[in-house]
Design an enzyme around this catalytic site. Sequence first.
Site, PDB file in Angstrom:
ATOM      1  CG  ASP A  82      -1.864   1.140   1.261  1.00 61.01           C
ATOM      2  OD1 ASP A  82      -2.124   1.717   0.194  1.00 61.01           O
ATOM      3  OD2 ASP A  82      -2.334   1.479   2.351  1.00 61.01           O
ATOM      4  CG  ASP A 279      -4.732   4.880  -3.295  1.00 62.66           C
ATOM      5  OD1 ASP A 279      -3.966   3.989  -2.870  1.00 62.66           O
ATOM      6  OD2 ASP A 279      -5.822   5.135  -2.762  1.00 62.66           O
TER       7      ASP A 279
END
Length: 481
Positions: A82, A279
Amino acid sequence: MKGSTLALAAQLVTSASAFTLVQRENPKVVKFDINRRNVNPLEHDRLRRRDTVQVTLDNLETLYFMNASLGTPEQNFRLHIDTGSSDLWVNAANSRLCSNIGQPCSVAGTYNANDSSSYNYVNSVFNISYVDGSGASGDYATDTFKLSNPDLTVEDLQFGIGYTSSSPEGILGIGYRVNEVQVNRAGLDPYSNLPQKLVDDKTINTNAYSLWLNDLDASTGSILFGGVDTDKFNGTLSTLPIIAESDTYAEFIIALTAMGEDGDKGSIFENESVAVLLDSGSSLMYLPDNVATALYSKYNAEYDSSQGAAICDCDLANQDGSIDFTFSSDGPTISVPLNELVLVMGYQRGEPICILGIGPSGDSISVLGDTFLRSAYVVYDLENNQIGLAQTVFNATASNVKEIESGSDGIPSATSVPNAISSLSVQGGGGRIGGPSVTGSIGGSNPESSGFGSPAATPMPWHAAGAALAGAGLMMGFNGF
Ligand SMILES: *[C@@H]1O[C@H](CO)[C@@H](O)[C@H](O)[C@H]1NC(C)=O
Ligand SMILES: *[C@@H]1O[C@H](CO)[C@@H](O)[C@H](O)[C@H]1NC(C)=O
Ligand SMILES: *[C@@H]1O[C@H](CO)[C@@H](O)[C@H](O)[C@H]1NC(C)=O
Ligand SMILES: *[C@@H]1O[C@H](CO)[C@@H](O)[C@H](O)[C@H]1NC(C)=O
Ligand SMILES: *[C@@H]1O[C@H](CO)[C@@H](O)[C@H](O)[C@H]1NC(C)=O
Ligand SMILES: *[C@@H]1O[C@H](CO)[C@@H](O)[C@H](O)[C@H]1NC(C)=O
């Protein structure tokens, strides 16, 4: 002064034009292969978007994961990578969640401190939480972190242990240290998270990594810490400044200045400055409402607000064509083929149901998630606060790995974008738990720092419409629709 710092930063970035290529027999890099997990992207992003964009499970359901272990002897984990968070954390074996019948945590793995001779307690401030109330809390500890392929051992890596948890996943957050829970919730000093620890240990030269997600139809990609693989992209990498929020570099936000289709640069819009968050933890991309609306009508997609997605004809995936994204005016254009944008959501009586991988951003910041990122080779350079971008080569099997050197011009085969946009007004930058605690306008409103064709301080006009999709396409001039 805020303005002058930004101007200086912009100059530093734009004056770096010579790039050092370092090729050694054994480059100082660490490469992990990553797998893509097939989850329903809508369910995933719906959780993530329950309130505003990139809140809730933002950090929990990243589609890309890798294998690693913690402890002595090794306890194995599947970790989701992430870029939107900054802590490594795993579930404790004895949490109420993980002790449930059905062992919900067994796939991602659990940690038992008592079973590790190399465990060391750090503090008890670990607490990552999400707007929907889910999250995890417990201790920070250090332990030995290992990868089997390649063989890598990191001693005393700090991570969080979820003694109380409502998510069965293990997360490897690799973002800015200012976003560590220990910093942004407890006000303590940052610790060296994995990318920084690899620098401290001199395993890599600088805090930078490259993410190659590969094709929608391929199940593996790779992340390369400290290096660039020049066989995984076409042409040269263009470097762009990351945009700071309240003078702090906290997230991977860059300026999207034009969109076009089928190679016709700027045919959707141009001469604008839209702050976009890169992202990897988001399955879809979320674009300004009027842009999304225009694309839906162009591709005959029907937006279903209950699903939070636009249903389209699966045959769209067989059409030629692309949607093209240009950054920082004179910067790179990344072309996303239509077949990368059509996602199969499920089947009804044997017939596939498809969605277009583009959602409306409403009044939140625009997000370029995996439906964009797979088409790009992206270098995240946290030392120099810049992003390197190039068109990916899907399914590339060749490999030519080069080290990234420390210093502002350390990325091999890269050129910086002239007059790049280094400050912008970012809407909806706050609200992300675990994200920076800033809202409203960020960066300096310093026109000099951004140069030609870049209305640096111009707010995004289309956001004013909020979530009202209908008719939003009229709000700004669209060419070509
Ligand atoms: C991780 O481990 C699983 C189970 O052993 C394996 O199927 C998968 O291919 C591994 N993934 C990577 C990226 O090594
Ligand atoms: C570890 O051992 C201590 C002391 O015996 C105990 O209180 C604790 O619950 C154990 N932790 C785990 C995760 O089993
Ligand atoms: C963690 O943070 C949440 C949300 O702020 C709070 O409700 C909870 O009590 C905290 N947990 C601990 C153990 O401090
Ligand atoms: C990449 O490989 C997958 C199979 O592994 C294939 O389905 C896909 O079409 C390939 N993509 C391209 C662009 O060649
Ligand atoms: C990109 O690079 C690959 C492999 O180096 C090459 O086969 C392909 O033609 C290139 N594509 C473009 C658009 O230049
Ligand atoms: C964008 O700027 C260029 C250069 O100033 C100009 O030629 C072009 O017409 C502008 N496009 C739009 C849509 O305003």
